[in-house]
Design a protein around this motif. Structure first.
Motif, mmCIF file in Angstrom:
data_model
loop_
_atom_site.group_PDB
_atom_site.id
_atom_site.type_symbol
_atom_site.label_atom_id
_atom_site.label_comp_id
_atom_site.label_asym_id
_atom_site.label_seq_id
_atom_site.Cartn_x
_atom_site.Cartn_y
_atom_site.Cartn_z
ATOM 1 N N GLU A 13 2.056 1.212 9.793
ATOM 2 C CA GLU A 13 0.527 1.588 10.268
ATOM 3 C C GLU A 13 -0.169 2.384 9.597
ATOM 4 O O GLU A 13 -1.504 1.996 9.268
ATOM 5 N N LEU A 14 0.390 3.400 8.904
ATOM 6 C CA LEU A 14 -0.454 4.081 7.610
ATOM 7 C C LEU A 14 -0.939 3.167 6.666
ATOM 8 O O LEU A 14 -2.086 3.332 6.032
ATOM 9 N N TRP A 15 -0.002 2.291 6.249
ATOM 10 C CA TRP A 15 -0.449 1.398 5.130
ATOM 11 C C TRP A 15 -1.534 0.324 5.452
ATOM 12 O O TRP A 15 -2.217 -0.162 4.753
ATOM 13 N N GLY A 16 -1.711 0.260 6.843
ATOM 14 C CA GLY A 16 -2.558 -0.631 7.369
ATOM 15 C C GLY A 16 -3.996 -0.236 7.242
ATOM 16 O O GLY A 16 -4.908 -0.831 7.575
ATOM 17 N N ALA A 17 -4.223 1.084 6.757
ATOM 18 C CA ALA A 17 -5.424 1.945 6.669
ATOM 19 C C ALA A 17 -6.094 1.072 5.480
ATOM 20 O O ALA A 17 -7.393 1.356 5.845
ATOM 21 N N GLY A 18 -5.499 0.517 4.642
ATOM 22 C CA GLY A 18 -6.416 -0.168 3.631
ATOM 23 C C GLY A 18 -5.908 0.460 2.113
ATOM 24 O O GLY A 18 -5.514 1.529 2.059
ATOM 25 N N GLY A 19 -5.720 -0.594 1.445
ATOM 26 C CA GLY A 19 -5.515 -0.258 -0.061
ATOM 27 C C GLY A 19 -4.122 -0.189 -0.519
ATOM 28 O O GLY A 19 -3.803 -0.325 -1.726
ATOM 29 N N ALA A 20 -3.167 -1.027 0.593
ATOM 30 C CA ALA A 20 -1.920 -1.093 0.188
ATOM 31 C C ALA A 20 -1.589 -1.970 -0.746
ATOM 32 O O ALA A 20 -0.863 -2.059 -1.717
ATOM 33 N N ALA A 61 -6.252 3.509 -5.496
ATOM 34 C CA ALA A 61 -6.459 2.347 -4.689
ATOM 35 C C ALA A 61 -6.055 2.964 -3.245
ATOM 36 O O ALA A 61 -6.626 2.389 -2.297
ATOM 37 N N GLY A 62 -5.133 3.599 -3.122
ATOM 38 C CA GLY A 62 -4.431 3.974 -1.835
ATOM 39 C C GLY A 62 -5.346 5.042 -1.532
ATOM 40 O O GLY A 62 -4.609 5.685 -0.225
ATOM 41 N N THR A 63 -6.475 5.526 -1.662
ATOM 42 C CA THR A 63 -6.816 6.643 -1.137
ATOM 43 C C THR A 63 -7.106 6.546 0.270
ATOM 44 O O THR A 63 -7.105 7.351 1.230
ATOM 45 N N PRO A 64 -7.512 5.236 1.061
ATOM 46 C CA PRO A 64 -7.466 5.168 2.394
ATOM 47 C C PRO A 64 -6.315 5.750 3.211
ATOM 48 O O PRO A 64 -6.406 6.153 4.393
ATOM 49 N N VAL A 90 1.473 6.492 -0.718
ATOM 50 C CA VAL A 90 0.849 5.801 -1.763
ATOM 51 C C VAL A 90 1.775 5.656 -2.896
ATOM 52 O O VAL A 90 1.756 4.512 -3.556
ATOM 53 N N ILE A 91 2.476 6.701 -3.113
ATOM 54 C CA ILE A 91 3.257 6.796 -4.401
ATOM 55 C C ILE A 91 4.307 5.615 -4.397
ATOM 56 O O ILE A 91 4.771 5.045 -5.097
ATOM 57 N N PHE A 92 4.703 5.830 -3.011
ATOM 58 C CA PHE A 92 5.913 4.612 -2.818
ATOM 59 C C PHE A 92 5.406 3.450 -2.980
ATOM 60 O O PHE A 92 6.295 2.500 -3.324
ATOM 61 N N LEU A 93 4.307 2.982 -2.444
ATOM 62 C CA LEU A 93 3.717 1.607 -2.529
ATOM 63 C C LEU A 93 3.478 1.242 -4.093
ATOM 64 O O LEU A 93 3.902 -0.039 -4.693
ATOM 65 N N VAL A 94 3.219 2.344 -5.117
ATOM 66 C CA VAL A 94 2.954 2.090 -6.455
ATOM 67 C C VAL A 94 4.452 1.862 -7.150
ATOM 68 O O VAL A 94 4.686 0.846 -7.727
ATOM 69 N N THR A 95 5.291 2.852 -6.702
ATOM 70 C CA THR A 95 6.595 2.557 -7.377
ATOM 71 C C THR A 95 7.373 1.324 -6.733
ATOM 72 O O THR A 95 8.303 0.771 -7.483
ATOM 73 N N LEU A 96 7.274 0.954 -5.734
ATOM 74 C CA LEU A 96 7.764 -0.310 -5.133
ATOM 75 C C LEU A 96 7.358 -1.518 -5.894
ATOM 76 O O LEU A 96 8.330 -2.282 -6.502
ATOM 77 N N GLY A 97 6.026 -1.682 -6.257
ATOM 78 C CA GLY A 97 5.611 -2.711 -7.132
ATOM 79 C C GLY A 97 6.053 -2.675 -8.350
ATOM 80 O O GLY A 97 6.506 -3.367 -8.978
ATOM 81 N N GLY A 98 6.143 -1.314 -8.945
ATOM 82 C CA GLY A 98 6.896 -1.239 -10.306
ATOM 83 C C GLY A 98 8.590 -1.464 -10.403
ATOM 84 O O GLY A 98 8.937 -2.077 -11.306
ATOM 85 N N PHE A 99 9.118 -0.995 -9.162
ATOM 86 C CA PHE A 99 10.534 -1.607 -9.128
ATOM 87 C C PHE A 99 10.663 -3.115 -9.500
ATOM 88 O O PHE A 99 11.632 -3.563 -9.843
ATOM 89 N N CYS A 100 9.826 -3.866 -8.523
ATOM 90 C CA CYS A 100 9.885 -5.322 -8.624
ATOM 91 C C CYS A 100 10.069 -5.877 -9.866
ATOM 92 O O CYS A 100 10.835 -6.715 -10.721
ATOM 93 N N THR A 101 9.174 -5.368 -10.750
ATOM 94 C CA THR A 101 8.772 -5.701 -12.407
ATOM 95 C C THR A 101 10.157 -5.320 -12.851
ATOM 96 O O THR A 101 10.732 -6.190 -13.675
ATOM 97 N N ASN A 102 10.582 -4.138 -12.919
ATOM 98 C CA ASN A 102 11.557 -3.696 -13.710
ATOM 99 C C ASN A 102 13.179 -4.400 -13.375
ATOM 100 O O ASN A 102 13.870 -4.672 -14.124
ATOM 101 N N ALA A 103 13.121 -4.649 -11.820
ATOM 102 C CA ALA A 103 14.226 -5.327 -11.513
ATOM 103 C C ALA A 103 14.396 -6.743 -11.933
ATOM 104 O O ALA A 103 15.634 -7.201 -12.354
#
Length: 348
Positions: free
Chosen positions: A64-71, A199-202, A221-234
């Motif tokens: 729900e928090l991520w649904g605020a925008g910018g995820a 981008a995750g300010t909202p 927001v940090i978790f969203l960014v690191t999640l994307g980075g994990f995909c690349t590295n994995a």
């Protein structure tokens, strides 16, 4: 007083990040790609998730928090940052803790500070924008001097071996890859982390509106960014496991060695994550200092470079170099720290 507290918190997180690559030497019987993937699970998934859970408003959920925008933009920037993080890890492998972090993080500091300001429409030629630009220029000057110290270190080592390569050194390969590919890519792409946070300010605003303390509001927001980075590295690490036939390492290591490897990977992960945990907490104390708040990313990267060179000295990466080389290194570090002082004084 709040400004000093904020800077101190950022410095503590920075020291953790700069120490995160030291446990690499304690991991046994795993190739680089195996270690990098496992420590990445802790650094980019486990600890960021635990941090994000601290910022969930009562009666709400992370989704729900991520649904605020910018995820989505935050995750996309995370994927791009992952490319930088990956090449950063390779540059560390070839160049060592001190020089590897110095050059890559220096580039990251400049782009990561200026890109969000430019995207926000800030005027970099007047007022606070100009002060921000001056601070970044001083930071880059310090990095350039440290980079020069690195080139002097290379010459010192080569001369010490009568023009030959130092046994066990990968400086020749590292310099080539780092200068032409790894360092620039790592620095520029790693700056996307700062864009992801912006981008995750909202999401951060939604957490604050839900009653979450400012200390923790940016952690989802940090978790969203690191999640994307994990995909690349994995993807890259698994591909390397298949290519080099090192995938069996995860299962061939057992008992005390497996426990050792997991513990040091977890240690590397939590130390790495501490920089952004500290950054978000520290920024909450800098709200009365707009320039320092905008410059906080550069402050973190500058401190990372400073502490990484302290580790480089402790790990004897600068052993055997001339006094001139050490003097150039110290000058670069002084210039680097002065960028923080100059920007801080502009707020007085």
């Amino acid at each position: 007083m709040n400004t000093l507290i904020g800077l101190l918190i950022i410095a503590i997180g920075s020291f953790g990040q700069s120490s995160s690559y030291v446990p690499i030497n304690k991991v046994k019987n795993w190739s680089w790609e195996s270690f990098w993937l496992i420590q990445g699970i802790f650094a980019w998934l486990v600890f960021p998730l635990l941090g994000a859970l601290l910022a969930i408003p009562a009666g709400s959920s992370l989704l729900e928090l991520w649904g605020a925008g910018g995820a989505l933009p935050a995750m996309v920037y995370g994927v791009l940052w992952g490319v930088g993080g990956l090449t950063f890890g390779l540059s560390m492998r070839y160049l060592g803790v001190a020089l590897g972090q110095s050059i890559a993080l220096g580039t990251c500091a400049g782009f990561g500070t200026l890109f969000p300001a430019l995207f926000a429409g800030k005027d970099l030629l007047h007022g606070e924008g100009l002060m921000l630009l001056i601070g970044v220029c001083i930071t880059l000057a310090g990095i350039a001097i440290i980079g020069y110290a690195g080139s002097l270190r290379s010459k010192n080592r080569m001369l010490g071996k009568r023009g030959g390569k130092v046994p066990g050194s990968v400086w020749g390969k590292g310099a080539c890859l780092g200068r032409d590919r790894l360092q620039c890519r790592a620095g520029v792409m790693s700056a996307c982390f700062a864009l992801g946070l912006d981008a995750g300010t909202p999401i951060k605003e939604a957490a604050l509106a839900g009653g979450v303390e400012a200390l923790y509001a940016g952690l989802p927001v940090i978790f969203l960014v690191t999640l994307g980075g994990f995909c690349t590295n994995a993807i890259y690490c698994i591909w390397q496991n298949i290519k080099n036939k090192t995938g069996k390492e995860y299962f061939s290591v057992k008992g005390a060695v497996l426990t050792n490897n997991l513990l040091f990977c977890a240690l590397a992960g939590v130390l790495w994550y501490s920089q952004f945990f500290g950054l978000e907490m520290g920024k909450s104390f800098l709200t009365d200092s707009p320039i320092l708040l905008a410059f906080s990313w550069s402050i973190l990267m500058s401190l990372n470079v400073t502490f990484s060179n302290v580790w480089g000295i402790l790990l004897k990466e600068w052993k055997g170099v001339s006094n001139t080389t050490i003097a150039v290194l110290i000058l670069g570090l002084v210039v680097l720290i002065s960028s923080i002082i100059v920007v801080a004084m502009a707020q007085v």
